[in-house]
Motif scaffolding. Sequence first.
Motif: not given
Length: 137
Positions: A73-79, A84-86, A105-117
């Motif tokens: 139903l709902r997804v949250e994406v953090h980049l 790089t969204i496209h 929802t898609c947001t920019e999160s400058p730092r994700l766990s483990g260095g993931s993008n």
Amino acid sequence: MPTYHNDPTLAVPVFPGSHIVLDDRHVFLSGLTVTDIQGGEAVLGDIAEETRWIMRRLAHMLEYVDATLADTLRVEVHLTNLDTIHTMDAAYAEFFDAQRYPARTCTESPRLSGGSNVEITLVARRRPEKESSGTES
């Protein structure tokens, strides 16, 4: 009454939380990155592959509780970089029917766990008992 589960194929969370929470109507999956998945480090930096690895694992987690990505139903994406969204969108779209994309929802999160993008979390509906085979644990 909610029930709390961990995917037995993933490491036990290092954060105070569960991989999967079920209530009467919904499946809630915690955010997932490729570094949460064994071997995922191999695709770090390739946004499309990170997205595909995460989506495949989320699909597996849903199957564990007798649901599918079609129930999402709902997804949250953090980049880490919204530029790089496209690329992420193209890989993400492979997992859904074009006529039934979940709310997102898609947001920019400058730092994700483990260095993931890429980090993705989702909420799916649970199938009524008569439709489900009852694979809960």
